[in-house]
Motif scaffolding. Sequence first.
Motif, PDB file in Angstrom:
ATOM      1  N   LEU A 125       6.941  -0.601 -13.062  1.00 47.89           N
ATOM      2  CA  LEU A 125       6.484  -1.445 -11.945  1.00 47.89           C
ATOM      3  C   LEU A 125       7.296  -2.635 -11.758  1.00 47.89           C
ATOM      4  CD1 LEU A 125       2.488  -0.931 -11.892  1.00 47.89           C
ATOM      5  CD2 LEU A 125       4.086   0.298 -10.406  1.00 47.89           C
ATOM      6  N   ARG A 128       5.494  -7.586  -8.408  1.00 46.71           N
ATOM      7  CA  ARG A 128       4.935  -7.634  -7.053  1.00 46.71           C
ATOM      8  C   ARG A 128       3.920  -6.615  -6.826  1.00 46.71           C
ATOM      9  NH1 ARG A 128       9.954  -6.757  -3.063  1.00 46.71           N
ATOM     10  NH2 ARG A 128      10.020  -4.485  -2.941  1.00 46.71           N
ATOM     11  N   ASP A 129       4.319  -5.420  -7.717  1.00 44.04           N
ATOM     12  CA  ASP A 129       3.425  -4.217  -7.451  1.00 44.04           C
ATOM     13  C   ASP A 129       2.157  -4.389  -8.046  1.00 44.04           C
ATOM     14  OD1 ASP A 129       5.693  -3.035  -6.195  1.00 44.04           O
ATOM     15  OD2 ASP A 129       6.416  -2.437  -7.877  1.00 44.04           O
ATOM     16  N   SER A 131       0.104  -6.976  -7.172  1.00 41.06           N
ATOM     17  CA  SER A 131      -0.621  -7.818  -6.449  1.00 41.06           C
ATOM     18  C   SER A 131      -1.850  -7.199  -5.931  1.00 41.06           C
ATOM     19  CB  SER A 131       0.229  -8.265  -5.243  1.00 41.06           C
ATOM     20  OG  SER A 131       1.409  -8.952  -5.516  1.00 41.06           O
ATOM     21  N   ASP A 133      -4.441  -5.474  -3.648  1.00 44.32           N
ATOM     22  CA  ASP A 133      -4.590  -4.714  -2.492  1.00 44.32           C
ATOM     23  C   ASP A 133      -5.478  -5.257  -1.626  1.00 44.32           C
ATOM     24  OD1 ASP A 133      -4.428  -2.837  -0.370  1.00 44.32           O
ATOM     25  OD2 ASP A 133      -5.382  -1.303  -1.457  1.00 44.32           O
ATOM     26  N   LYS A 139      -2.572   0.637  -0.562  1.00 46.60           N
ATOM     27  CA  LYS A 139      -1.202   0.250  -0.719  1.00 46.60           C
ATOM     28  C   LYS A 139      -0.964  -1.284  -0.676  1.00 46.60           C
ATOM     29  CE  LYS A 139      -0.253   3.571   2.671  1.00 46.60           C
ATOM     30  NZ  LYS A 139       0.064   3.777   4.051  1.00 46.60           N
ATOM     31  N   ILE A 140       0.170  -1.584  -1.846  1.00 46.24           N
ATOM     32  CA  ILE A 140       0.427  -3.002  -2.018  1.00 46.24           C
ATOM     33  C   ILE A 140       1.599  -3.198  -1.089  1.00 46.24           C
ATOM     34  CG2 ILE A 140       1.109  -4.736  -3.416  1.00 46.24           C
ATOM     35  CD1 ILE A 140      -1.137  -3.674  -5.257  1.00 46.24           C
ATOM     36  N   THR A 141       1.376  -3.895   0.038  1.00 47.89           N
ATOM     37  CA  THR A 141       2.442  -4.348   1.069  1.00 47.89           C
ATOM     38  C   THR A 141       3.164  -5.672   0.940  1.00 47.89           C
ATOM     39  OG1 THR A 141       1.044  -4.797   2.638  1.00 47.89           O
ATOM     40  CG2 THR A 141       1.786  -2.412   2.635  1.00 47.89           C
ATOM     41  N   PHE A 145       1.860  -9.263  -1.430  1.00 48.86           N
ATOM     42  CA  PHE A 145       2.495  -9.754  -2.509  1.00 48.86           C
ATOM     43  C   PHE A 145       2.061 -11.233  -2.939  1.00 48.86           C
ATOM     44  CE2 PHE A 145       6.636  -7.019  -1.446  1.00 48.86           C
ATOM     45  CZ  PHE A 145       5.758  -5.879  -1.894  1.00 48.86           C
ATOM     46  N   ASP A 153      12.806  -3.758  -4.444  1.00 47.77           N
ATOM     47  CA  ASP A 153      11.724  -2.544  -4.920  1.00 47.77           C
ATOM     48  C   ASP A 153      11.988  -1.691  -5.992  1.00 47.77           C
ATOM     49  OD1 ASP A 153      10.144  -0.169  -4.830  1.00 47.77           O
ATOM     50  OD2 ASP A 153       9.961  -0.312  -2.560  1.00 47.77           O
ATOM     51  N   SER A 155      10.813   0.902  -7.180  1.00 46.17           N
ATOM     52  CA  SER A 155      10.759   2.312  -7.218  1.00 46.17           C
ATOM     53  C   SER A 155      11.848   2.786  -6.567  1.00 46.17           C
ATOM     54  CB  SER A 155       9.314   2.718  -6.504  1.00 46.17           C
ATOM     55  OG  SER A 155       9.222   2.285  -5.179  1.00 46.17           O
TER      56      SER A 155
END
Length: 161
Positions: A125, A128-129, A131, A133, A139-141, A145, A153, A155
């Motif tokens: 990860l 920021r992933d 952070s 939700d 989902k973390i958008t 963050f 990103d 991923s």
Amino acid sequence: MNATTATYVPQYRTTTEFLVVHCSATRPTQDIGVREVTQWHRQRGFDTVGYHYVIRRNGEVETGRPETAIGAHVKGHNAQSVGICLVGGINAAGKPESNFTQAQFEALKELLDQLQTRYPNARILGHRDLSPDKNGDGKITPNEFIKACPSFDISTWLRTQ
């Protein structure tokens, strides 16, 4: 013993759930390593560098904390993760930017491959992933963050490797 002469004594992880990629939030003209990051982290009150690995601009991987030690790199997840810091990540104006070198990305890929051999169930990860939700949609958008770190990103990058 005062803080300037104290010796770092690591606490050890019992599990590794995450391999977390960070950036140093430095401009591409700054070539720093573990020594400088250790100084910054000590100024913030850490015992030593918070990351397990730092990848310099030329792709050199420097070891920070012992890999088996609990890091200090992502609040709430240090006891279950290995922290890897890419040097760079902001532009001249101080805004997030994926300005890492090809050598850094190659070193990151090799290091992640090695770490996944040792920790096959660990998820890779970006900082920021992890952070929160905030809206609870699973989902973390970007609007959630805490930091843009590592400024790309992970991923999406992993799918191209």
